[in-house]
Design an enzyme around this catalytic site. Structure first.
Site, PDB file in Angstrom:
ATOM      1  N   LYS A  73       0.841  -1.228   0.003  1.00 22.65           N
ATOM      2  CA  LYS A  73       0.052  -0.036   0.014  1.00 22.65           C
ATOM      3  C   LYS A  73       0.777   1.079   0.000  1.00 22.65           C
ATOM      4  O   LYS A  73       0.320   2.211  -0.512  1.00 22.65           O
ATOM      5  CB  LYS A  73      -0.751  -0.014   1.147  1.00 22.65           C
ATOM      6  CG  LYS A  73      -2.089  -0.983   1.183  1.00 22.65           C
ATOM      7  CD  LYS A  73      -3.041  -0.991   2.179  1.00 22.65           C
ATOM      8  CE  LYS A  73      -4.144  -1.915   2.239  1.00 22.65           C
ATOM      9  NZ  LYS A  73      -5.174  -1.815   3.391  1.00 22.65           N
ATOM     10  N   ASP A 110      -9.980   2.848   2.886  1.00 28.03           N
ATOM     11  CA  ASP A 110     -10.168   2.217   3.976  1.00 28.03           C
ATOM     12  C   ASP A 110     -11.210   2.769   5.122  1.00 28.03           C
ATOM     13  O   ASP A 110     -11.718   2.595   5.690  1.00 28.03           O
ATOM     14  CB  ASP A 110      -8.930   1.795   4.526  1.00 28.03           C
ATOM     15  CG  ASP A 110      -8.153   0.510   3.918  1.00 28.03           C
ATOM     16  OD1 ASP A 110      -9.069  -0.323   3.125  1.00 28.03           O
ATOM     17  OD2 ASP A 110      -6.865   0.776   3.940  1.00 28.03           O
TER      18      ASP A 110
END
Ligand code: ATR
Length: 284
Positions: A73, A110
């Site tokens: 990420k 997220d």
């Protein structure tokens, strides 16, 4: 039923190392079938040293984009030509959208996934004091989401104090760090408790947290979803607290990517929960 996918299928996928545990292919596969989209969503096991090569190659091969999971990420963020505000603030991207000229747009969904799950599961989002356990990437996304939902102050409790301080420095000002040893007392007066550590997950140590100081009106959200009802959620339910499990965060975080790649804002419902985590539902 139409024969799908065709030679014109839109292709996306998830890159991780390893990637075999990822539930994203089930998530997006369910939505593709449900909405009759001519598309494909595949898992790509990509080693860290091959990450940039793989992403540029897949973008060059005409993929619509990728989800990015552990451990990529942060590296994904560095490859992007454009980043949304959440990815920029978290220094991590989990959703890449490939443009026609090879440009890469990075988003972090997220925090969106956490916020949508909390709104759906908690009924009313009340604001007030929130206690967050953890200081990793997941906890950072949770903190951003809570700020956007109007919670504050946020008491951040982490085993390693320096990591909690780093989060407070990056995402403050209304973040108070609390030593791990004082976690039980930090629950006093809280409207919301979120576990954003890996404690309580199948195969991980238990979360040792007496809930005696937590008001019965509080909501408890565990981002761990395996098991679906963690010991923390079970204890919170016995106390009379409202509980929100972690599966919905995974499901909701997938929506923006699916929308960008395949053109449909997909629904999160019980059918989807069964398709993605039927094994956990029957275990629970
Ligand atoms: P992610 O990016 O998915 O959030 P991470 O960065 O590995 O993952 O974070 C895991 C979190 O669980 C951290 O807050 C970690 O605490 P430390 O920062 O002290 O490492 C927490 N955690 C993991 N195992 C733990 C344990 N045995 N006791 C307390 N906290 C633990």
């Amino acid at each position: 039923m139409t024969d799908l996918p065709s030679g014109k299928a839109i292709v996306a996928g998830v890159a991780g190392w390893p990637v075999g545990h990822s539930r994203s292919p089930r998530l997006h596969g369910h939505w593709l079938r449900r909405y009759g989209v001519d598309g494909l969503y595949a898992p790509f096991p990509v080693a860290p040293e091959k990450f940039e090569l793989a992403v540029r190659g897949l973008a060059g091969a005409g993929l619509a984009g990728l989800n990015v999971t552990v451990p990529h990420k942060e590296a994904a963020c560095g490859l992007c030509d454009r980043l949304d505000e959440t990815a920029r603030r978290l220094g991590a991207a989990n959703t890449l959208i490939f443009g026609p000229e090879g440009a890469i747009e990075g988003r972090n969904t997220d925090a969106f996934g956490f916020a949508e799950n909390l709104k759906a599961g908690a009924g009313a989002v009340t604001g007030g004091t929130a206690v967050v356990l953890g200081a990793g990437g997941a906890a950072r996304a949770v903190v951003l989401a809570l700020q956007s939902l109007g919670y504050g102050p946020i008491r951040l409790v982490n085993r390693t104090a320096s990591r909690a301080e780093a989060v407070a420095d990056a995402l403050g000002p209304a973040i108070e760090t609390v030593p791990w040893a004082e976690r039980a007392g930090a629950l006093d007066g809280a409207a919301l408790l979120v576990n954003a550590t890996s404690l309580g997950m199948t195969g991980q140590p238990a979360l040792d947290l007496p809930l005696d100081d937590l008001p019965a009106e509080a909501t408890v959200n565990d981002i761990v979803y395996a098991p679906l009802e963690t010991p923390l959620l079970a204890a919170a339910r016995r106390r009379g607290c409202r509980t929100v499990d972690g599966l919905g965060m995974l499901l909701h975080q997938g929506r923006p990517g699916f929308h960008a790649w395949f053109g449909v804002d997909p629904a999160v419902d019980e059918d989807l929960r069964r398709a993605v985590a039927g094994d956990l539902l029957s275990a629970g």
